[in-house]
Each structure stands twice: as structure tokens, then as C-alpha cells.
Design a protein around this motif. Sequence first.
Motif, PDB file in Angstrom:
ATOM      1  N   LEU A   1       0.796  -1.222   0.000  1.00  9.44           N
ATOM      2  CA  LEU A   1       0.000   0.000   0.000  1.00  9.44           C
ATOM      3  C   LEU A   1       0.829   1.272   0.000  1.00  9.44           C
ATOM      4  N   SER A   2       1.963   1.273   0.680  1.00  7.03           N
ATOM      5  CA  SER A   2       2.775   2.496   0.682  1.00  7.03           C
ATOM      6  C   SER A   2       3.311   2.790  -0.714  1.00  7.03           C
ATOM      7  N   LYS A   3       3.498   1.756  -1.511  1.00  7.47           N
ATOM      8  CA  LYS A   3       3.944   1.937  -2.892  1.00  7.47           C
ATOM      9  C   LYS A   3       2.778   2.380  -3.785  1.00  7.47           C
ATOM     10  N   LEU A   4       1.597   1.832  -3.519  1.00  9.94           N
ATOM     11  CA  LEU A   4       0.422   2.148  -4.330  1.00  9.94           C
ATOM     12  C   LEU A   4      -0.231   3.468  -3.952  1.00  9.94           C
ATOM     13  N   GLN A   5      -0.240   3.800  -2.647  1.00  7.99           N
ATOM     14  CA  GLN A   5      -0.992   4.964  -2.175  1.00  7.99           C
ATOM     15  C   GLN A   5      -0.164   5.991  -1.428  1.00  7.99           C
ATOM     16  N   GLY A   6       1.097   5.713  -1.188  1.00  3.70           N
ATOM     17  CA  GLY A   6       1.926   6.621  -0.407  1.00  3.70           C
ATOM     18  C   GLY A   6       1.954   6.212   1.059  1.00  3.70           C
ATOM     19  N   ASP A   7       2.627   7.009   1.865  1.00  2.00           N
ATOM     20  CA  ASP A   7       2.863   6.652   3.264  1.00  2.00           C
ATOM     21  C   ASP A   7       1.798   7.144   4.239  1.00  2.00           C
ATOM     22  N   GLY A   8       0.704   7.675   3.787  1.00  4.69           N
ATOM     23  CA  GLY A   8      -0.271   8.301   4.672  1.00  4.69           C
ATOM     24  C   GLY A   8      -1.156   7.379   5.471  1.00  4.69           C
ATOM     25  N   LEU A   9      -1.166   6.072   5.184  1.00  8.56           N
ATOM     26  CA  LEU A   9      -2.070   5.157   5.876  1.00  8.56           C
ATOM     27  C   LEU A   9      -1.633   4.813   7.294  1.00  8.56           C
ATOM     28  N   GLY A  10      -0.350   4.910   7.582  1.00 10.80           N
ATOM     29  CA  GLY A  10       0.158   4.514   8.890  1.00 10.80           C
ATOM     30  C   GLY A  10       0.756   3.120   8.893  1.00 10.80           C
ATOM     31  N   TYR A  11       0.674   2.432   7.767  1.00 11.31           N
ATOM     32  CA  TYR A  11       1.312   1.123   7.615  1.00 11.31           C
ATOM     33  C   TYR A  11       1.645   0.920   6.138  1.00 11.31           C
TER      34      TYR A  11
ATOM     35  N   GLU B   1      -3.779 -17.038   8.161  1.00  8.95           N
ATOM     36  CA  GLU B   1      -4.397 -18.276   7.685  1.00  8.95           C
ATOM     37  C   GLU B   1      -5.905 -18.320   7.914  1.00  8.95           C
ATOM     38  N   ASP B   2      -6.400 -17.496   8.834  1.00  9.02           N
ATOM     39  CA  ASP B   2      -7.841 -17.448   9.092  1.00  9.02           C
ATOM     40  C   ASP B   2      -8.538 -16.373   8.269  1.00  9.02           C
ATOM     41  N   GLY B   3      -7.782 -15.671   7.424  1.00  6.34           N
ATOM     42  CA  GLY B   3      -8.357 -14.621   6.587  1.00  6.34           C
ATOM     43  C   GLY B   3      -8.429 -13.262   7.257  1.00  6.34           C
ATOM     44  N   ASN B   4      -7.889 -13.154   8.473  1.00  5.70           N
ATOM     45  CA  ASN B   4      -7.871 -11.863   9.168  1.00  5.70           C
ATOM     46  C   ASN B   4      -6.870 -10.933   8.507  1.00  5.70           C
ATOM     47  N   ILE B   5      -7.204  -9.662   8.420  1.00  8.69           N
ATOM     48  CA  ILE B   5      -6.318  -8.676   7.803  1.00  8.69           C
ATOM     49  C   ILE B   5      -5.150  -8.365   8.723  1.00  8.69           C
ATOM     50  N   LEU B   6      -3.954  -8.331   8.146  1.00  5.46           N
ATOM     51  CA  LEU B   6      -2.750  -7.882   8.837  1.00  5.46           C
ATOM     52  C   LEU B   6      -2.352  -6.542   8.242  1.00  5.46           C
ATOM     53  N   ARG B   7      -2.119  -5.574   9.093  1.00  5.48           N
ATOM     54  CA  ARG B   7      -1.693  -4.239   8.675  1.00  5.48           C
ATOM     55  C   ARG B   7      -0.238  -4.101   9.122  1.00  5.48           C
ATOM     56  N   ILE B   8       0.674  -4.206   8.177  1.00  2.00           N
ATOM     57  CA  ILE B   8       2.097  -4.369   8.490  1.00  2.00           C
ATOM     58  C   ILE B   8       2.869  -3.071   8.251  1.00  2.00           C
ATOM     59  N   GLU B   9       3.539  -2.617   9.283  1.00  2.00           N
ATOM     60  CA  GLU B   9       4.482  -1.513   9.173  1.00  2.00           C
ATOM     61  C   GLU B   9       5.875  -2.131   9.146  1.00  2.00           C
ATOM     62  N   VAL B  10       6.689  -1.736   8.173  1.00  2.00           N
ATOM     63  CA  VAL B  10       8.041  -2.286   8.024  1.00  2.00           C
ATOM     64  C   VAL B  10       9.053  -1.238   8.480  1.00  2.00           C
ATOM     65  N   LYS B  11       9.924  -1.643   9.373  1.00  2.00           N
ATOM     66  CA  LYS B  11      11.015  -0.790   9.835  1.00  2.00           C
ATOM     67  C   LYS B  11      12.320  -1.496   9.508  1.00  2.00           C
TER      68      LYS B  11
END
Length: 108
Positions: free
Chosen positions: A28-38, A45-55
Motif C-alpha cells: 500500500l505504501s507503494k500504491l498509495q503513499g505513506d499516509g495510511l500509517g502502515y 491463515e484465518d483470513g484476518n487482515i494484517l496491517r504491516i508496518e516495516v522498519k
Amino acid sequence: MGEEFVYQYERDKVASFSKSDVDRVQHLSKLQGDGLGYDISSIDEDGNILRIEVKTTSASADTIFYMSRNEKNFFEQYQDDGAVIYRVFNFDKIKLSIFFQVLWLFYM
């Protein structure tokens, strides 16, 4: 490049349990920029969304990293809803050697 590494890692991980869901991994940071916070959206594996910030750092894992106010606010809001920090360390662009750890707990 740390984000690219995690993006590919997540695509491979999702493909291992659901090839049809690989496109749910988005840089997302590549597609939309850094404004999302992740940086990357993925699923577990259960289909839950992961919102990943990379440092990423070329230094060791214990090197301090900083978060923007936007990132901090995001993690306060989503700390119990899929917010994850991936710490990429000992990153060497030339040798392409990378180590990383997932920091599941977020401390303020």
C-alpha cells in the motif's frame, strides 16, 4: 528494499495456505503513499487482515527505530486489530542478506 522483501515474504506465505488469496497482499505504501500509517496489507491463515508496518535498518535488531505521529496514531487505534511491525535488520543491499523479526506487541 526492506518493504519489498516483506511484501514478497507475505505473498509467499499466503500462497503456502491459499494461492487464490495471494492478490490480497498489497504494498500500500507503494500504491498509495505513506499516509495510511502502515506499509503492507496481508492476511493470516484465518483470513484476518494484517496491517504491516516495516522498519528497516542495516544495523542490528536492537537499534532504535522511530515512528511518525501518523504511524503511532494508527497503532494505537489498531493494536488489537491486525497491526504488526516487521523489523528488518542487518539489511545489506549489496550482499542481499536480510534478517527480520515480527514484533507482535506494540508498546508506547
